[in-house]
Design an enzyme around this catalytic site. Structure first.
Site, mmCIF file in Angstrom:
data_model
loop_
_atom_site.group_PDB
_atom_site.id
_atom_site.type_symbol
_atom_site.label_atom_id
_atom_site.label_comp_id
_atom_site.label_asym_id
_atom_site.label_seq_id
_atom_site.Cartn_x
_atom_site.Cartn_y
_atom_site.Cartn_z
ATOM 1 N N ARG A 83 0.973 2.430 -15.143
ATOM 2 C CA ARG A 83 -0.194 2.399 -14.265
ATOM 3 C C ARG A 83 -0.224 3.671 -13.415
ATOM 4 O O ARG A 83 0.738 3.944 -12.691
ATOM 5 C CB ARG A 83 -0.131 1.155 -13.374
ATOM 6 C CG ARG A 83 -1.218 1.126 -12.320
ATOM 7 C CD ARG A 83 -1.198 -0.107 -11.410
ATOM 8 N NE ARG A 83 -2.270 0.079 -10.431
ATOM 9 C CZ ARG A 83 -2.136 -0.107 -9.119
ATOM 10 N NH1 ARG A 83 -1.012 -0.551 -8.599
ATOM 11 N NH2 ARG A 83 -3.154 0.132 -8.315
ATOM 12 N N HIS A 129 -7.424 5.070 -5.909
ATOM 13 C CA HIS A 129 -6.222 4.776 -5.124
ATOM 14 C C HIS A 129 -6.231 5.719 -3.912
ATOM 15 O O HIS A 129 -5.343 6.539 -3.729
ATOM 16 C CB HIS A 129 -4.962 4.935 -5.977
ATOM 17 C CG HIS A 129 -3.761 4.195 -5.461
ATOM 18 N ND1 HIS A 129 -3.027 3.309 -6.231
ATOM 19 C CD2 HIS A 129 -3.162 4.204 -4.254
ATOM 20 C CE1 HIS A 129 -2.015 2.826 -5.512
ATOM 21 N NE2 HIS A 129 -2.069 3.359 -4.302
ATOM 22 N N GLU A 175 -6.176 -2.094 -3.446
ATOM 23 C CA GLU A 175 -6.060 -2.624 -2.087
ATOM 24 C C GLU A 175 -7.232 -2.283 -1.184
ATOM 25 O O GLU A 175 -7.090 -1.552 -0.197
ATOM 26 C CB GLU A 175 -4.751 -2.139 -1.448
ATOM 27 C CG GLU A 175 -3.533 -2.558 -2.255
ATOM 28 C CD GLU A 175 -2.217 -2.183 -1.577
ATOM 29 O OE1 GLU A 175 -2.242 -1.393 -0.629
ATOM 30 O OE2 GLU A 175 -1.181 -2.697 -2.009
ATOM 31 N N ASN A 313 -0.874 -6.901 -5.712
ATOM 32 C CA ASN A 313 0.189 -6.063 -5.157
ATOM 33 C C ASN A 313 0.891 -6.897 -4.105
ATOM 34 O O ASN A 313 0.272 -7.306 -3.112
ATOM 35 C CB ASN A 313 -0.392 -4.816 -4.474
ATOM 36 C CG ASN A 313 -0.997 -3.837 -5.457
ATOM 37 O OD1 ASN A 313 -0.995 -4.062 -6.660
ATOM 38 N ND2 ASN A 313 -1.522 -2.748 -4.939
ATOM 39 N N TYR A 315 4.540 -7.488 -1.806
ATOM 40 C CA TYR A 315 5.841 -6.964 -1.390
ATOM 41 C C TYR A 315 6.624 -7.925 -0.505
ATOM 42 O O TYR A 315 7.851 -7.932 -0.546
ATOM 43 C CB TYR A 315 5.664 -5.646 -0.611
ATOM 44 C CG TYR A 315 5.216 -4.485 -1.471
ATOM 45 C CD1 TYR A 315 3.870 -4.259 -1.749
ATOM 46 C CD2 TYR A 315 6.147 -3.611 -2.007
ATOM 47 C CE1 TYR A 315 3.460 -3.201 -2.541
ATOM 48 C CE2 TYR A 315 5.747 -2.535 -2.800
ATOM 49 C CZ TYR A 315 4.410 -2.336 -3.064
ATOM 50 O OH TYR A 315 4.017 -1.288 -3.854
ATOM 51 N N GLU A 379 1.789 -4.284 -8.430
ATOM 52 C CA GLU A 379 2.818 -3.594 -7.633
ATOM 53 C C GLU A 379 3.783 -4.605 -7.059
ATOM 54 O O GLU A 379 3.384 -5.698 -6.647
ATOM 55 C CB GLU A 379 2.225 -2.814 -6.442
ATOM 56 C CG GLU A 379 1.487 -1.564 -6.813
ATOM 57 C CD GLU A 379 0.974 -0.791 -5.600
ATOM 58 O OE1 GLU A 379 1.573 -0.901 -4.506
ATOM 59 O OE2 GLU A 379 -0.019 -0.074 -5.758
HETATM 60 C C1 GBH Z 1 0.984 -0.118 -1.564
HETATM 61 O O1 GBH Z 1 0.504 -0.348 -0.309
HETATM 62 C C2 GBH Z 1 0.244 1.036 -2.089
HETATM 63 O O2 GBH Z 1 -0.675 0.637 -3.077
HETATM 64 C C3 GBH Z 1 1.125 2.123 -2.608
HETATM 65 O O3 GBH Z 1 0.375 3.285 -2.772
HETATM 66 C C4 GBH Z 1 2.270 2.302 -1.652
HETATM 67 O O4 GBH Z 1 3.041 3.427 -1.952
HETATM 68 C C5 GBH Z 1 3.114 1.065 -1.739
HETATM 69 O O5 GBH Z 1 2.359 -0.070 -1.499
HETATM 70 C C6 GBH Z 1 4.294 1.069 -0.781
HETATM 71 O O6 GBH Z 1 3.865 1.038 0.549
HETATM 72 O O7 GBH Z 1 3.145 -7.020 6.534
HETATM 73 O O8 GBH Z 1 1.304 -7.552 7.964
HETATM 74 O O9 GBH Z 1 2.812 -5.752 8.530
HETATM 75 C C7 GBH Z 1 1.096 -1.383 0.385
HETATM 76 C C8 GBH Z 1 0.400 -1.464 1.678
HETATM 77 C C9 GBH Z 1 1.552 -1.674 3.671
HETATM 78 C C10 GBH Z 1 0.124 -3.442 2.882
HETATM 79 C C11 GBH Z 1 2.162 -2.592 4.626
HETATM 80 C C12 GBH Z 1 0.730 -4.356 3.866
HETATM 81 C C13 GBH Z 1 2.015 -4.487 5.855
HETATM 82 C C14 GBH Z 1 1.137 -5.414 6.604
HETATM 83 N N1 GBH Z 1 1.055 -2.403 2.530
HETATM 84 N N2 GBH Z 1 1.254 -3.608 5.005
HETATM 85 S S1 GBH Z 1 2.148 -6.521 7.483
#
Ligand code: GBH
Length: 487
Positions: A83, A129, A175, A313, A315, A379
């Site tokens: 991707r 992006h 996003e 996506n 995390y 992601e």
């Molecule tokens: C992605 O964004 C991006 O698509 C990518 O480009 C980037 O490199 C990757 O992740 C790593 O950051 O938990 O309430 O504090 C992720 C964006 C950033 C969205 C942190 C959620 C936290 C909100 N994320 N954010 S909170």
């Protein structure tokens, strides 16, 4: 610790897609080479004080020049999917086709796509992006202006026409919520607009939804029959776990958090076509003083169902608890409190806590709330720091991947969620937006102080390639022994 007590070996369904991801501004460099136009991220990173240490994407991983090496490293890992994103101003330097197409830019993506296919790797292409042509920012104010629906649609159509003979997976936007909230409310991301009233970010969201839907419909009616690809969108989704699952107030607070964070785009596209109540409420309140666009019935019916897959996506997870004062406060955002648990391991990113079971719950939530769609995890990944010596034995990342991937397997086998793809963020260390090069998400280490930007596979690259080779963690396989040792 729920992250460590219940690893289960097992194999993924046949045809499961294993991928890794990057994005144009984060890896390409060559920011002003061969006729490429300026993007809002070029402008933003060149503005002092916006990015940590003054880092920029001017060179980044230099993938504009090193893409062949990248493809070889992917092949070494046994990857069959990759991707990446197109840089709109590399193709239309001034934002529109009428103002000129850069043939060099088009050629770059043709070479990359052909190189991937020649090595048995299927491209999954993100159209947007985050690197909008600066020209469109200046002329229209960016995504707050509905004129961008048409401009995005022309760009997407050009991409389908030019690359769609070989690209079978498209992601319209990465996003959208981050685009609007960090770009047009907090100002932490390009174009850096600060507007705490939410007016700008809501306008931005409105434009993105319409632009996404138009692109999908054009693919559906004009390209699908010939090209036979799929078009989806990637939403950033957090899982919110109620602090006390037996306390209705906390359960409701977690629901509000999920609505606020996840449903702005998910519900119009994958749900009943409406904005979630919390967005509607904000719109209603703001309308008293400002004119805000609303989705017409026609808009809603164009947006509803406009995706062939639900890109996720994901995390991290938060604990949500009720904040009882919410009855008097203006904003839904103040009606809940989000925390983390002390035992959750944290990555280099201050927001990134490893909570693998959150992914399984989120996947089940998607199945239950959005009509059981095909889900592509576009992601998922872990950051460590920019330290010396470099972290090549990245055991924390290996642990993150094996526990999260195991939860995906449980979601498929036990909850029957239709997860079709898993994508590791990222193929290599890269420009981590406002954090510059201080946070590393890669399966490959990149030395950013060496002009030739050498890449070195980390332990996690080996681990992930074993998962791909085994299509999971089959009983008795080498990888399962490794996992059990680490447990
Ligand atoms: C992605 O964004 C991006 O698509 C990518 O480009 C980037 O490199 C990757 O992740 C790593 O950051 O938990 O309430 O504090 C992720 C964006 C950033 C969205 C942190 C959620 C936290 C909100 N994320 N954010 S909170």
């Amino acid at each position: 610790d729920p992250t460590r007590d219940d690893f289960r070996p097992g194999t993924f369904p046949d045809g499961f897609i294993w991928s890794t991801a990057t994005a144009s501004y984060q890896i390409e460099g060559a920011w002003n080479v061969d006729g490429k136009g300026e993007s809002i991220w070029d402008r933003f990173s060149h503005t002092p004080g916006k990015v940590d240490r003054g880092d920029t994407g001017d060179v980044a991983c230099d993938s504009y020049n090193k893409y062949r090496e990248d493809v070889q490293l992917m092949k070494n890992m046994g990857l069959k999917h990759y991707r990446f994103s197109l840089s709109w101003p590399r193709i239309f330097p001034n934002g529109t086709k009428e103002d000129g197409v850069s043939q060099d830019g088009v050629n770059y993506y043709n070479r990359l796509i052909d190189e991937l296919i020649a090595n048995g790797i299927a491209p999954m292409v993100t159209l947007y992006h985050w690197d909008l042509p600066q020209a469109l920012q200046e002329k229209y104010g960016g995504w707050v202006n509905e004129a961008l629906v048409g401009h995005y649609h022309n760009y997407a159509t050009f991409a389908f026409q030019t690359f769609g003979d070989r690209v079978k997976y498209w992601i319209t936007f990465n996003e959208p919520m981050i685009v609007c909230s960090l770009g047009y409310a907090s100002g932490e991301h390009a174009p850096g607009i600060q507007d705490s009233s939410s007016v700008s970010s809501l306008r931005c969201g409105h434009t993105l939804l319409k632009a996404h839907a138009r692109a999908w419909h054009t693919y559906n009616t004009t390209f699908r029959q010939l090209q036979r690809g799929k078009v989806g969108i990637s939403l950033s989704l957090l899982w919110a776990e109620p602090r006390d699952p037996d306390l209705p107030a906390d359960v409701q607070a977690a629901n509000r958090a999920m609505q606020m964070i996840n449903e702005w785009f998910a519900r119009p596209i994958f749900g009943d076509g409406d904005y979630p109540n919390v967005i509607e409420d904000t719109v209603q309140k703001l309308k008293l003083s400002m004119e805000l666009p609303e989705l017409s019935d026609e808009d809603k019916s164009l947006i509803r169902g406009s995706a062939d897959f639900f890109g996720v996506n994901h995390y991290s997870t938060r604990i949500a608890a009720d904040k009882p004062s919410h009855i008097q406060t203006q904003s839904v955002l103040e009606s809940f409190e989000m925390t983390t648990a002390p035992e959750w391991p944290r990555g280099q990113s201050d927001w990134l806590f490893a909570v693998p079971w959150g992914l399984r719950r989120l996947l089940r939530y998607i199945k239950e709330h959005y009509g059981d769609p095909d889900v592509y995890i576009t992601e998922n990944g872990w950051s460590d720091g920019d330290v010396q010596p470099p972290i090549l034995e990245d055991t924390d990342r290996v642990c993150y991947y094996m526990t999260y991937i195991d939860e995906v397997l449980k979601a498929i086998e036990e909850d029957q969620v239709k997860v079709r793809a898993y994508t590791a963020w990222s193929f290599m260390d890269n420009f981590e937006w406002a954090r510059g090069y201080t946070e590393r998400f890669g399966l490959h280490y990149v030395n950013f102080t060496d002009p030739s930007r050498p890449r070195t596979p980390k332990q996690s690259a080996k681990f992930y390639s074993d998962i791909i080779a085994n299509n999971g963690f089959p009983e008795g396989a080498e990888i399962t022994k490794m996992v059990q040792d680490m447990w």
